[in-house]
Design a protein around this motif. Structure first.
Motif, short mmCIF file in Angstrom:
data_model
loop_
_atom_site.label_atom_id
_atom_site.label_comp_id
_atom_site.label_asym_id
_atom_site.label_seq_id
_atom_site.Cartn_x
_atom_site.Cartn_y
_atom_site.Cartn_z
N GLN A 19 -16.49 4.35 16.91
CA GLN A 19 -17.07 3.18 17.58
C GLN A 19 -16.38 1.90 17.14
OE1 GLN A 19 -19.34 3.41 20.18
NE2 GLN A 19 -18.49 1.37 20.41
N ARG A 20 -16.06 1.78 15.85
CA ARG A 20 -15.33 0.59 15.37
C ARG A 20 -13.95 0.50 16.02
NH1 ARG A 20 -17.59 2.33 10.59
NH2 ARG A 20 -15.63 3.15 9.79
N ARG A 21 -13.27 1.66 16.15
CA ARG A 21 -11.95 1.64 16.79
C ARG A 21 -12.07 1.25 18.26
NH1 ARG A 21 -11.47 6.38 13.43
NH2 ARG A 21 -12.05 7.72 15.19
N LEU A 22 -13.05 1.80 18.94
CA LEU A 22 -13.26 1.46 20.35
C LEU A 22 -13.62 -0.01 20.52
CD1 LEU A 22 -15.12 4.68 21.48
CD2 LEU A 22 -12.85 3.93 22.24
N ASN A 23 -14.43 -0.54 19.62
CA ASN A 23 -14.77 -1.96 19.68
C ASN A 23 -13.54 -2.84 19.47
OD1 ASN A 23 -17.46 -1.41 20.13
ND2 ASN A 23 -18.06 -1.68 17.98
N ALA A 24 -12.63 -2.39 18.62
CA ALA A 24 -11.41 -3.17 18.34
C ALA A 24 -10.51 -3.30 19.57
CB ALA A 24 -10.64 -2.55 17.19
N VAL A 25 -10.60 -2.34 20.48
CA VAL A 25 -9.74 -2.38 21.68
C VAL A 25 -10.54 -2.63 22.96
CG1 VAL A 25 -7.96 -0.93 20.61
CG2 VAL A 25 -9.78 0.13 22.00
N ARG A 26 -11.77 -3.06 22.80
CA ARG A 26 -12.65 -3.25 23.95
C ARG A 26 -12.03 -4.12 25.04
NH1 ARG A 26 -17.44 -4.45 21.56
NH2 ARG A 26 -16.49 -6.37 20.84
N ASP A 27 -11.33 -5.17 24.66
CA ASP A 27 -10.76 -6.10 25.64
C ASP A 27 -9.29 -5.84 25.96
OD1 ASP A 27 -13.23 -7.44 25.78
OD2 ASP A 27 -12.72 -8.66 24.03
N VAL A 28 -8.76 -4.73 25.50
CA VAL A 28 -7.35 -4.39 25.73
C VAL A 28 -7.24 -3.64 27.06
CG1 VAL A 28 -5.36 -3.12 24.84
CG2 VAL A 28 -6.88 -4.32 23.26
N ILE A 50 3.91 7.26 30.03
CA ILE A 50 2.99 6.21 30.50
C ILE A 50 3.61 4.83 30.28
CG2 ILE A 50 0.77 5.08 30.04
CD1 ILE A 50 -0.34 7.94 29.47
N ALA A 51 4.19 4.62 29.12
CA ALA A 51 4.83 3.33 28.83
C ALA A 51 6.00 3.08 29.77
CB ALA A 51 5.28 3.29 27.37
N PHE A 73 -1.53 -3.50 25.56
CA PHE A 73 -2.06 -2.43 26.40
C PHE A 73 -2.27 -1.20 25.53
CE2 PHE A 73 0.76 -4.97 29.02
CZ PHE A 73 0.02 -5.20 30.17
N ILE A 74 -3.20 -0.35 25.95
CA ILE A 74 -3.29 1.00 25.39
C ILE A 74 -3.36 1.96 26.56
CG2 ILE A 74 -4.40 0.32 23.23
CD1 ILE A 74 -7.01 1.51 24.33
N SER A 75 -2.98 3.18 26.31
CA SER A 75 -3.08 4.19 27.37
C SER A 75 -4.43 4.87 27.28
CB SER A 75 -1.95 5.22 27.24
OG SER A 75 -2.20 6.06 26.14
N ARG A 85 -6.14 -1.04 29.84
CA ARG A 85 -5.81 0.39 29.80
C ARG A 85 -4.73 0.72 30.82
NH1 ARG A 85 -9.60 -1.07 26.63
NH2 ARG A 85 -10.92 0.49 25.67
N LEU A 86 -3.82 1.61 30.44
CA LEU A 86 -2.80 2.12 31.34
C LEU A 86 -3.14 3.56 31.69
CD1 LEU A 86 0.41 0.86 29.50
CD2 LEU A 86 -0.75 -0.22 31.43
N GLY A 87 -3.15 3.86 32.98
CA GLY A 87 -3.43 5.22 33.42
C GLY A 87 -2.18 6.06 33.47
#
Length: 120
Positions: free
Chosen positions: A28-37, A72-73, A10-12, A39-41
């Motif tokens: 953009q590379r960082r966002l692509n790396a977590v595209r399928d992770v 959040i965690a 998960f990522i927040s 999200r925690l609100g």
């Protein structure tokens, strides 16, 4: 060897904002790396934990986002928080204070560690 497959990742939303900044192509590379992770609100409980951490001085007043990462965690029942933030989160002197505050609120504190410490 990565042990990512052994964990649910998960990522927040805070992490998403952080990795979106800076050089646009790197962001953009960082966002692509977590595209399928997942999200925690920010749940109300996360704010409560963050405020308690700051009030108790377990996290400095000027580091509200660091406290909120932990909150959040905690609010989402996350088992591990992986971080390279050795100043306010994964710090030997701060960890015990963080755990104490979180547990006083009736929550289980996640294990605060670097990816290397986890073996990720």
């Amino acid at each position: 060897m990565s042990c990512r497959s052994r964990f649910e990742i998960f990522i927040s939303v805070l992490v998403e904002v952080e990795i979106s900044s800076g050089d646009p192509s790197a962001a953009q590379r960082r966002l692509n790396a977590v595209r399928d992770v997942l999200r925690l609100g920010v749940l109300p409980e996360a704010e409560t934990v963050a405020n308690a951490l700051i009030t108790a001085k377990a996290v400095p007043q000027n580091s509200k986002e660091d406290a909120l990462h932990i909150g959040i965690a905690v609010a989402n029942g996350i088992e591990y928080v992986l971080t390279w933030n050795f100043k306010h989160i994964n710090n030997a002197e701060k960890k015990s204070a963080i755990v104490e505050v979180v547990e006083e609120l009736g929550y289980l504190c996640p294990i605060l560690c670097s990816p290397e410490e986890l073996g990720a």
